[in-house]
Design a protein around this motif. Structure first.
Motif, PDB file in Angstrom:
ATOM      1  N   GLU A 159     129.232  36.914 -40.673  1.00 49.06           N
ATOM      2  CA  GLU A 159     130.595  38.000 -40.144  1.00 49.06           C
ATOM      3  C   GLU A 159     129.806  39.356 -40.333  1.00 49.06           C
ATOM      4  O   GLU A 159     130.121  40.481 -39.536  1.00 49.06           O
ATOM      5  CB  GLU A 159     131.866  37.759 -40.801  1.00 49.06           C
ATOM      6  CG  GLU A 159     132.968  38.585 -40.352  1.00 49.06           C
ATOM      7  CD  GLU A 159     133.241  38.514 -38.819  1.00 49.06           C
ATOM      8  OE1 GLU A 159     133.847  39.303 -38.297  1.00 49.06           O
ATOM      9  OE2 GLU A 159     132.849  37.724 -38.277  1.00 49.06           O
ATOM     10  N   LYS A 162     137.211  32.359 -27.585  1.00 45.72           N
ATOM     11  CA  LYS A 162     137.507  32.529 -29.024  1.00 45.72           C
ATOM     12  C   LYS A 162     137.630  31.427 -29.779  1.00 45.72           C
ATOM     13  O   LYS A 162     138.516  30.695 -29.548  1.00 45.72           O
ATOM     14  CB  LYS A 162     138.583  33.573 -29.162  1.00 45.72           C
ATOM     15  CG  LYS A 162     138.471  34.969 -28.666  1.00 45.72           C
ATOM     16  CD  LYS A 162     139.657  35.915 -28.829  1.00 45.72           C
ATOM     17  CE  LYS A 162     139.181  37.437 -28.330  1.00 45.72           C
ATOM     18  NZ  LYS A 162     140.373  38.434 -28.755  1.00 45.72           N
ATOM     19  N   GLY A 178     123.656  49.790 -37.473  1.00 44.55           N
ATOM     20  CA  GLY A 178     124.086  49.188 -36.477  1.00 44.55           C
ATOM     21  C   GLY A 178     123.409  49.006 -35.149  1.00 44.55           C
ATOM     22  O   GLY A 178     123.424  48.567 -34.352  1.00 44.55           O
ATOM     23  N   SER A 213     136.458  35.303 -25.183  1.00 44.14           N
ATOM     24  CA  SER A 213     136.059  36.444 -26.278  1.00 44.14           C
ATOM     25  C   SER A 213     135.745  37.937 -25.386  1.00 44.14           C
ATOM     26  O   SER A 213     135.895  38.960 -25.954  1.00 44.14           O
ATOM     27  CB  SER A 213     134.785  36.197 -26.537  1.00 44.14           C
ATOM     28  OG  SER A 213     133.366  35.816 -25.560  1.00 44.14           O
ATOM     29  N   SER A 214     135.790  37.712 -23.869  1.00 45.43           N
ATOM     30  CA  SER A 214     135.388  39.084 -23.161  1.00 45.43           C
ATOM     31  C   SER A 214     135.898  38.621 -21.704  1.00 45.43           C
ATOM     32  O   SER A 214     135.897  37.567 -21.351  1.00 45.43           O
ATOM     33  CB  SER A 214     134.237  39.680 -23.437  1.00 45.43           C
ATOM     34  OG  SER A 214     133.264  39.132 -22.405  1.00 45.43           O
ATOM     35  N   ALA A 217     123.995  46.375 -24.272  1.00 43.53           N
ATOM     36  CA  ALA A 217     123.736  47.026 -25.510  1.00 43.53           C
ATOM     37  C   ALA A 217     122.225  47.332 -25.687  1.00 43.53           C
ATOM     38  O   ALA A 217     121.869  48.703 -25.745  1.00 43.53           O
ATOM     39  CB  ALA A 217     124.173  46.562 -26.814  1.00 43.53           C
ATOM     40  N   ASN A 250     128.050  42.301 -31.609  1.00 44.16           N
ATOM     41  CA  ASN A 250     129.331  42.282 -31.845  1.00 44.16           C
ATOM     42  C   ASN A 250     130.173  41.267 -30.888  1.00 44.16           C
ATOM     43  O   ASN A 250     131.297  40.851 -31.334  1.00 44.16           O
ATOM     44  CB  ASN A 250     130.119  43.638 -31.262  1.00 44.16           C
ATOM     45  CG  ASN A 250     129.556  44.710 -32.132  1.00 44.16           C
ATOM     46  OD1 ASN A 250     129.479  45.964 -31.666  1.00 44.16           O
ATOM     47  ND2 ASN A 250     129.089  44.442 -33.586  1.00 44.16           N
ATOM     48  N   GLU A 251     129.616  40.675 -29.773  1.00 43.22           N
ATOM     49  CA  GLU A 251     130.370  40.011 -28.881  1.00 43.22           C
ATOM     50  C   GLU A 251     130.379  38.497 -29.177  1.00 43.22           C
ATOM     51  O   GLU A 251     130.775  37.691 -28.437  1.00 43.22           O
ATOM     52  CB  GLU A 251     130.144  40.034 -27.310  1.00 43.22           C
ATOM     53  CG  GLU A 251     130.759  41.563 -27.086  1.00 43.22           C
ATOM     54  CD  GLU A 251     132.025  41.888 -27.143  1.00 43.22           C
ATOM     55  OE1 GLU A 251     132.781  40.938 -26.671  1.00 43.22           O
ATOM     56  OE2 GLU A 251     132.622  42.870 -27.310  1.00 43.22           O
ATOM     57  N   THR A 302     125.469  46.358 -33.288  1.00 51.73           N
ATOM     58  CA  THR A 302     126.041  46.387 -32.086  1.00 51.73           C
ATOM     59  C   THR A 302     125.915  45.246 -31.178  1.00 51.73           C
ATOM     60  O   THR A 302     126.694  44.683 -30.456  1.00 51.73           O
ATOM     61  CB  THR A 302     125.774  47.631 -31.437  1.00 51.73           C
ATOM     62  OG1 THR A 302     125.948  48.838 -32.277  1.00 51.73           O
ATOM     63  CG2 THR A 302     126.252  48.199 -30.171  1.00 51.73           C
ATOM     64  N   ARG A 329     127.274  40.261 -37.633  1.00 54.36           N
ATOM     65  CA  ARG A 329     127.930  40.244 -36.280  1.00 54.36           C
ATOM     66  C   ARG A 329     128.893  41.685 -36.241  1.00 54.36           C
ATOM     67  O   ARG A 329     129.037  42.364 -35.434  1.00 54.36           O
ATOM     68  CB  ARG A 329     129.097  39.153 -36.289  1.00 54.36           C
ATOM     69  CG  ARG A 329     129.621  38.992 -34.895  1.00 54.36           C
ATOM     70  CD  ARG A 329     130.585  38.101 -34.741  1.00 54.36           C
ATOM     71  NE  ARG A 329     131.855  38.732 -35.546  1.00 54.36           N
ATOM     72  CZ  ARG A 329     132.746  39.625 -34.905  1.00 54.36           C
ATOM     73  NH1 ARG A 329     132.713  40.033 -33.530  1.00 54.36           N
ATOM     74  NH2 ARG A 329     133.781  39.888 -35.576  1.00 54.36           N
ATOM     75  N   GLU A 330     129.646  42.094 -37.444  1.00 60.52           N
ATOM     76  CA  GLU A 330     130.437  43.284 -37.402  1.00 60.52           C
ATOM     77  C   GLU A 330     129.627  44.598 -37.262  1.00 60.52           C
ATOM     78  O   GLU A 330     129.796  45.564 -36.666  1.00 60.52           O
ATOM     79  CB  GLU A 330     131.297  43.230 -38.611  1.00 60.52           C
ATOM     80  CG  GLU A 330     132.588  42.348 -38.236  1.00 60.52           C
ATOM     81  CD  GLU A 330     133.553  42.541 -39.419  1.00 60.52           C
ATOM     82  OE1 GLU A 330     133.053  43.221 -40.448  1.00 60.52           O
ATOM     83  OE2 GLU A 330     134.726  42.187 -39.372  1.00 60.52           O
ATOM     84  N   ARG A 331     128.660  44.604 -37.768  1.00 60.61           N
ATOM     85  CA  ARG A 331     127.681  45.717 -38.126  1.00 60.61           C
ATOM     86  C   ARG A 331     126.418  46.115 -37.174  1.00 60.61           C
ATOM     87  O   ARG A 331     126.184  47.155 -36.923  1.00 60.61           O
ATOM     88  CB  ARG A 331     127.096  45.683 -39.628  1.00 60.61           C
ATOM     89  CG  ARG A 331     128.179  46.112 -40.792  1.00 60.61           C
ATOM     90  CD  ARG A 331     127.296  45.668 -42.004  1.00 60.61           C
ATOM     91  NE  ARG A 331     128.177  46.072 -43.081  1.00 60.61           N
ATOM     92  CZ  ARG A 331     128.093  47.160 -43.842  1.00 60.61           C
ATOM     93  NH1 ARG A 331     127.386  48.035 -43.741  1.00 60.61           N
ATOM     94  NH2 ARG A 331     128.966  47.337 -44.786  1.00 60.61           N
TER      95      ARG A 331
END
Length: 828
Positions: free
Chosen positions: A358, A288, A429, A279-280, A476, A368-369, A365, A361-363
């Motif tokens: 989701e 992933k 976020g 994932s990073s 973050a 996000n990961e 910050t 997770r998307e919204r």
């Protein structure tokens, strides 16, 4: 194993490859006699193999029997060396592997992915062909290593097999997660073994350990079975000894053996070579995965700890689920689906559990990961909730240490408690409530929903776990809290955009007690903001270090060189273990140049510090003895814990007549129990520090209060409310001995009854004989924790100060008392 069990039940052709000569090597390597927990308790077990809490040996025995009984095809001593697709090259599917060396250089390797079937090559040269592959290899084979000097010595180990093998040793366990706690308790269980066991935790929180384990550890500590060191890290290791970095500086301790349980990381090199993308680039990142556990290599699946789900029950459920998915079951929902459905029930309708996960997770910050699997685990410990416009989320001074994340909408923060119309917004976020998370203080402002919104309340435990396991989330949270602290500190109309470069180039630095962040005479133009702890400023005068001032959390230093140029004019070092934000000087200079109001403010700060320097230089010949005495007193106070105080009681022994009016007034203001001991404590020259609460910036006593009875009031006072259960944890954690456990004595007759008729024991705390004689023998009063509360709610302020007939007793904030400029008006 669970996946193979499901495949056997479905009559699917399969093979379970075990690296060793036994099943479940991770569980097998648990220490002998270990009690294995079956958490989370609310989760239903879905596997074909049984699992319940119990001893390691019993669980392994059950699995051996059931694997054989289910007809699972197991191949032992089968270590996989490599996996590669044997089908056609997948167009456009290239795995790019980055290897980062310790010097920072990066090399990249490209691996072309091929379609299944896959060839699995074993270390003995044997090859196996499979249409699908399920990785369930965990991370325990790749432990994090000790990186301090001496970390590679032979008495440092990363595994404990049998606690009963060790006798009469000083053993240090590094790491206070579940494995570390269980190792420590196992080694200390039998007193006849004679081991002196110490477990070391770098913080006051046990972020990654189960609650039951933490409670058991603290119970063992209270029983004297072992030693728990909090806020401690390893500085160095040598044969027979270990040196710790503690809040108060370095400390050396006897040590025959070290067992490091500081976590593990995915075996990334091997996994990436199989065509699986992570994932990073973070060392602790996970592969992933799709919602059905499939990786970026088609036909290869990952479950268990390697997927970010380390708990046994989760792993076994995933083993069942992944085989069902491979077998074409598209309707199967994860075992935790009903739990999450219930959590999301109050949110707007129309979204499935996966869609809500989701959405968050998307919204948000900080999320996000996270992988889909990590999101599921995270939400089990968090609470999503809707708020209507204008609804109060929390009030100023409310207790609370949870973190809030805004998934939809925005909030308003009331910045002026006297004018609710003065607000600043926090956007979708982002997060809020981070001050309570970091410091444990009460809420600093009232926050309302600016519009209809959805937020996630993240418990302190879940937030700490998130930061410990997901580096991107920690970064973050740190970035947002840094940004807000800088905006609040420097003000002057600055916006987030103004300080964006400053925030991005800043870093959080941990500073040991006594360690310097600025050295007098050195070069450099960086600015340091004190985030946690405190600093002292010293200057060499006549070959001697002179104590100039004390800087509490929330202060900044270093601007003089940035603005005026030249070398550093003083040394700044940590009074206690501290944390600072190191700001790049060049980036901050751009902000100063672009904001005249901020430049003016910084120059005013600089001028006041220049005045102190000039004052000391001008007076050094005329009263060097006084300056020496002052520096001695200041250093004495810092050595006695004033460095982490926010309010401290001091007594001038040149004025004190020993009347004890301070103690008597304290007792009479607090149900007959004094919160201070005038005679106790240490003295330097004429200044005495009695035993009375310092109201620390980060109170030790708060770190483990089961009923959450210890709070900080709006004026900074740390107090204990009526929910105290008398467990004594706060007394044990306080390093200054200012908390006592005692029963509230019977109510005394009034002062006039004592003066006129001799009734009662008189002013102050009654003696034990009077209390016993006047107590109701049928009522057993429990002991409770007793400490100074700064006479909160009592008109006129602290009773001890008001009752002093000579003015010898004073309560001060260290930053107001500890500055050499106070000498200017004194008779020298």
């Amino acid at each position: 194993m669970s996946a193979a069990g499901r495949a056997a039940q479905l009559k699917l052709k399969h093979i379970l490859l075990e690296k060793t000569d036994h099943l479940c090597d991770t569980i097998y390597k648990y220490q002998k006699g270990k009690h294995v927990m079956a958490t989370p308790s609310q989760l239903v077990l879905r596997s074909d193999l049984e699992f319940d809490a119990g001893k390691r040996e019993a669980i392994l025995g059950t699995w051996d029997e059931q694997v054989a009984g289910h007809g699972v095809n197991v191949k032992y001593n089968a270590e996989v060396k490599a996996i590669k697709g044997t089908g056609e090259a997948i167009p456009g599917s290239v795995q790019i592997i980055e290897n980062r060396a310790r010097d920072g250089t990066v090399t990249k390797t490209e691996v072309q992915r091929h379609a299944p079937p896959y060839e699995l090559e074993l270390t003995n040269g044997e090859k196996i062909i499979a249409d699908t592959v399920v990785f369930a290899i965990g991370t325990q084979g790749n432990p994090n290593l000790m990186r301090c000097p001496g970390g590679d010595l032979p008495h440092v180990q990363y595994q404990l097999d049998d606690p009963t093998e060790y006798v009469d040793e000083h053993i240090v366990i590094i790491g206070a997660g579940d494995a570390g706690i269980e190792n420590a308790r196992g080694l200390a269980e039998d007193a006849a073994q004679g081991n002196v066991v110490t477990i070391v935790n770098r913080s006051t929180d046990f972020a990654t350990a189960k609650d039951a384990n933490v409670k058991a550890l603290l119970a063992d500590r209270d029983a004297g079975k072992l030693i728990v060191r909090l806020e401690t890290e390893t500085a160095s290791i040598e044969p027979g000894w270990i040196t710790f970095n503690t809040r108060d500086g370095e400390e050396k301790a006897q040590c025959d053996r070290i067992i490091a349980r500081i976590g593990s990381a995915p075996p990334r090199a091997f996994v990436e070579k199989c065509g699986i993308e992570f994932s990073s680039n973070e060392r602790l990142a996970f592969p992933k995965l799709s919602p059905v556990f499939e990786t970026t290599a088609p036909g290869i699946y990952v479950i268990g700890a390697l997927a970010g789900y380390p708990l046994i029950k989760h792993c076994m459920n995933q083993g069942y689920d992944v085989i069902e998915f491979i077998n074409g079951n598209e309707d199967l929902k994860p075992a935790d689906e009903p739990i999450l459905e219930k959590k999301f029930a109050d949110l707007p309708k129309g979204k499935s559990v996966d869609e809500w996960l989701e959405f968050f997770r998307e919204r948000v910050t900080i999320l996000n990961e996270l992988s889909p699997l990590q999101m599921r685990e995270f939400m089990l410990d968090s609470d999503p909730m809707p708020f209507r416009r204008g609804e109060v989320i929390f009030e100023r001074n409310d207790p609370g240490s949870s973190l809030f994340a805004i998934a939809q909408g925005s909030v308003e923060v009331e910045i002026d408690p006297k004018d609710s119309s003065k607000v600043v917004g926090i956007e979708e976020g982002s997060i809020f409530g981070e001050v309570g998370l970091i410091s444990g203080r009460r809420r600093g402002a009232t926050i309302k929903a600016a519009e209809d919104m959805i937020a996630i309340e993240i418990s302190r435990t879940a937030a700490l776990k998130l930061q410990a396991s997901v580096p991107a989330a920690k970064r973050a949270i740190t970035r947002i809290s840094t940004e807000r602290q800088l905006l609040q500190m420097f003000g002057s109309g600055l916006t987030k955009q103004d300080i964006a470069e400053v925030v991005e180039s800043s870093e959080i630095v941990n500073v040991r007690a006594g360690e310097a962040i600025i050295e007098e005479g050195s070069e450099g133009n960086d600015i340091f903001v004190i985030r946690v702890g405190s600093m002292v400023v010293e200057k060499m005068i006549g070959g001697k270090p002179v104590f100039l001032s004390y800087l509490p959390a929330g202060s900044y230093v270093g601007e003089m060189t940035l603005i005026a140029g030249g070398m550093r004019t003083a040394t700044v070092k940590a009074a206690i273990k501290s944390e600072v934000i190191k700001i790049n000087g060049d980036a901050f200079k751009k902000v100063l140049d672009a904001n005249p109001a901020l430049m003016k403010k910084a120059k005013q700060e600089m001028a006041s510090r220049q005045d102190v320097n000039a004052f000391v230089e001008a007076k050094k010949d005329s009263f060097s003895g006084v300056v020496d005495m002052y520096s001695g007193i200041a250093n004495f106070l810092v050595d006695n814990g004033i460095g982490e105080a926010t309010d401290v009681l001091l007594i001038d022994e040149n004025l004190c007549v020993g009347c004890d009016n301070c103690e008597k007034a304290c007792a009479d203001s607090h149900e007959g129990l004094s919160r201070l001991d005038r005679e106790a404590g240490r003295t330097y020259a004429h200044l005495h520090v009695p035993t009375s609460c310092r109201h620390c910036e980060h109170p030790h006593c708060m770190s483990d209060c089961p009923p959450d009875a210890i709070h900080r009031g709006q004026d900074g006072e740390v107090f204990i409310d009526d929910t105290c259960i008398g467990c004594g944890n706060c007394q044990r954690y306080c390093p200054y001995g200012v908390i006592r456990m005692d029963k509230v004595p019977p109510k005394k007759p009034g002062l006039l009854n004592w003066l006129l008729f001799g009734f009662g024991p008189g002013p102050g705390e009654p003696d034990k004989k009077w209390s016993y004689a006047n107590s109701d023998p049928t009522v057993e009063k429990p002991k409770k924790a007793i400490k100074c509360d700064m006479c909160s709610g009592i008109k006129g302020g602290p009773a001890c100060v008001r009752a002093c007939p000579t003015g010898a007793a004073i309560r001060v904030a260290p930053e107001e008392f500890l500055t050499v400029s106070k000498l200017e008006g004194e008779d020298v």
